[in-house]
Scaffold this motif. Structure first.
Motif, PDB file in Angstrom:
ATOM      1  N   MET A   1       0.926  -1.241   0.043  1.00 36.47           N
ATOM      2  CA  MET A   1       0.007   0.070   0.072  1.00 36.47           C
ATOM      3  C   MET A   1       0.697   1.269   0.019  1.00 36.47           C
ATOM      4  SD  MET A   1      -3.280   0.588   0.310  1.00 36.47           S
ATOM      5  CE  MET A   1      -4.688   0.953   1.431  1.00 36.47           C
ATOM      6  N   SER A   2       2.022   1.215   0.784  1.00 35.56           N
ATOM      7  CA  SER A   2       2.870   2.358   0.766  1.00 35.56           C
ATOM      8  C   SER A   2       3.298   2.708  -0.537  1.00 35.56           C
ATOM      9  CB  SER A   2       3.896   2.371   1.978  1.00 35.56           C
ATOM     10  OG  SER A   2       4.794   3.341   1.863  1.00 35.56           O
ATOM     11  N   GLN A   3       3.919   1.590  -1.132  1.00 36.41           N
ATOM     12  CA  GLN A   3       4.493   1.892  -2.305  1.00 36.41           C
ATOM     13  C   GLN A   3       3.521   2.406  -3.462  1.00 36.41           C
ATOM     14  OE1 GLN A   3       6.157  -2.174  -3.704  1.00 36.41           O
ATOM     15  NE2 GLN A   3       7.810  -1.692  -2.520  1.00 36.41           N
ATOM     16  N   ILE A   4       2.390   1.969  -3.303  1.00 39.37           N
ATOM     17  CA  ILE A   4       1.217   2.466  -4.303  1.00 39.37           C
ATOM     18  C   ILE A   4       0.868   3.989  -3.935  1.00 39.37           C
ATOM     19  CG2 ILE A   4      -1.162   2.439  -5.084  1.00 39.37           C
ATOM     20  CD1 ILE A   4      -1.031  -0.630  -4.385  1.00 39.37           C
ATOM     21  N   GLU A   5       1.040   4.405  -2.852  1.00 42.01           N
ATOM     22  CA  GLU A   5       0.647   5.743  -2.357  1.00 42.01           C
ATOM     23  C   GLU A   5       1.786   6.657  -2.830  1.00 42.01           C
ATOM     24  OE1 GLU A   5      -1.907   5.114   1.702  1.00 42.01           O
ATOM     25  OE2 GLU A   5       0.190   5.139   1.952  1.00 42.01           O
ATOM     26  N   THR A  15      -5.354  -6.672  -7.869  1.00 43.23           N
ATOM     27  CA  THR A  15      -4.920  -5.860  -6.561  1.00 43.23           C
ATOM     28  C   THR A  15      -5.829  -5.006  -6.216  1.00 43.23           C
ATOM     29  OG1 THR A  15      -2.553  -6.851  -6.877  1.00 43.23           O
ATOM     30  CG2 THR A  15      -3.006  -4.988  -5.288  1.00 43.23           C
ATOM     31  N   LEU A  16      -6.144  -3.875  -7.277  1.00 49.47           N
ATOM     32  CA  LEU A  16      -6.961  -2.670  -6.792  1.00 49.47           C
ATOM     33  C   LEU A  16      -8.212  -3.217  -6.519  1.00 49.47           C
ATOM     34  CD1 LEU A  16      -5.944  -0.315  -9.749  1.00 49.47           C
ATOM     35  CD2 LEU A  16      -5.359  -0.371  -7.100  1.00 49.47           C
ATOM     36  N   LYS A  18      -9.092  -6.089  -4.745  1.00 46.06           N
ATOM     37  CA  LYS A  18      -9.104  -6.473  -3.440  1.00 46.06           C
ATOM     38  C   LYS A  18      -8.662  -5.328  -2.595  1.00 46.06           C
ATOM     39  CE  LYS A  18      -7.018 -10.699  -4.787  1.00 46.06           C
ATOM     40  NZ  LYS A  18      -5.668 -11.661  -4.418  1.00 46.06           N
ATOM     41  N   LEU A  19      -8.126  -4.230  -2.809  1.00 47.39           N
ATOM     42  CA  LEU A  19      -7.944  -2.995  -2.100  1.00 47.39           C
ATOM     43  C   LEU A  19      -9.335  -2.258  -1.887  1.00 47.39           C
ATOM     44  CD1 LEU A  19      -4.660  -1.536  -3.214  1.00 47.39           C
ATOM     45  CD2 LEU A  19      -4.929  -2.434  -0.771  1.00 47.39           C
ATOM     46  N   ALA A  20     -10.023  -2.167  -2.992  1.00 51.47           N
ATOM     47  CA  ALA A  20     -11.410  -1.450  -2.950  1.00 51.47           C
ATOM     48  C   ALA A  20     -12.320  -2.387  -2.098  1.00 51.47           C
ATOM     49  CB  ALA A  20     -11.647  -1.297  -4.338  1.00 51.47           C
ATOM     50  N   ASP A  21     -12.210  -3.522  -2.254  1.00 52.23           N
ATOM     51  CA  ASP A  21     -13.092  -4.320  -1.420  1.00 52.23           C
ATOM     52  C   ASP A  21     -12.864  -4.271   0.046  1.00 52.23           C
ATOM     53  OD1 ASP A  21     -15.241  -6.200  -0.963  1.00 52.23           O
ATOM     54  OD2 ASP A  21     -13.797  -7.746  -0.557  1.00 52.23           O
ATOM     55  N   VAL A  27     -13.503   0.960  -7.101  1.00 52.50           N
ATOM     56  CA  VAL A  27     -12.222   1.231  -7.805  1.00 52.50           C
ATOM     57  C   VAL A  27     -11.862   2.468  -8.304  1.00 52.50           C
ATOM     58  CG1 VAL A  27     -10.512   0.061  -9.543  1.00 52.50           C
ATOM     59  CG2 VAL A  27     -12.321  -1.659  -8.068  1.00 52.50           C
ATOM     60  N   GLY A  28     -12.873   3.020  -8.967  1.00 50.01           N
ATOM     61  CA  GLY A  28     -12.586   4.392  -9.339  1.00 50.01           C
ATOM     62  C   GLY A  28     -12.062   5.532  -8.332  1.00 50.01           C
ATOM     63  N   ALA A  29     -12.207   5.091  -7.154  1.00 53.05           N
ATOM     64  CA  ALA A  29     -11.933   6.032  -6.052  1.00 53.05           C
ATOM     65  C   ALA A  29     -10.412   6.290  -6.083  1.00 53.05           C
ATOM     66  CB  ALA A  29     -12.461   5.812  -4.777  1.00 53.05           C
ATOM     67  N   PHE A  30      -9.678   5.014  -6.652  1.00 58.49           N
ATOM     68  CA  PHE A  30      -8.103   5.397  -6.659  1.00 58.49           C
ATOM     69  C   PHE A  30      -7.833   6.183  -7.709  1.00 58.49           C
ATOM     70  CE2 PHE A  30      -8.655   0.670  -4.906  1.00 58.49           C
ATOM     71  CZ  PHE A  30      -8.483   1.111  -3.765  1.00 58.49           C
ATOM     72  N   PHE A  31      -8.517   6.731  -8.597  1.00 60.18           N
ATOM     73  CA  PHE A  31      -7.877   7.448  -9.887  1.00 60.18           C
ATOM     74  C   PHE A  31      -8.044   8.806  -9.887  1.00 60.18           C
ATOM     75  CE2 PHE A  31      -8.750   2.840 -11.142  1.00 60.18           C
ATOM     76  CZ  PHE A  31      -7.566   2.475 -11.381  1.00 60.18           C
ATOM     77  N   ASP A  32      -9.021   9.184  -9.021  1.00 55.55           N
ATOM     78  CA  ASP A  32      -9.577  10.831  -9.005  1.00 55.55           C
ATOM     79  C   ASP A  32      -8.460  11.630  -8.385  1.00 55.55           C
ATOM     80  OD1 ASP A  32     -10.697  13.105  -9.142  1.00 55.55           O
ATOM     81  OD2 ASP A  32     -12.529  12.446  -8.352  1.00 55.55           O
ATOM     82  N   GLY A  33      -8.093  11.096  -7.203  1.00 59.15           N
ATOM     83  CA  GLY A  33      -7.368  11.794  -6.305  1.00 59.15           C
ATOM     84  C   GLY A  33      -7.956  12.726  -5.344  1.00 59.15           C
TER      85      GLY A  33
END
Length: 53
Positions: A1-5, A15-16, A18-21, A27-33
């Protein structure tokens, strides 16, 4: 998670998912910022966007 951040990781779609779940967010929440990324966006089909360029 830290590396992704930090932008040091390149997670797979699986992986996305699983993280979203785990975080209970779409999943789209990871792309807006923004913090409001989970709100649904409008979808405009091709040809239906008269006046939009």
């Amino acid at each position: 998670m830290s590396q992704i951040e930090r932008g040091a990781g390149n997670p797979s779609y699986t992986t996305l998912i699983k993280l979203a779940d785990a975080l209970r967010v779409p999943v789209g929440a990871f792309f807006d910022g923004s913090e409001d990324a989970w709100e649904p966006a409008a979808v405009v089909r091709a040809g239906a966007a008269d006046g939009f360029h």
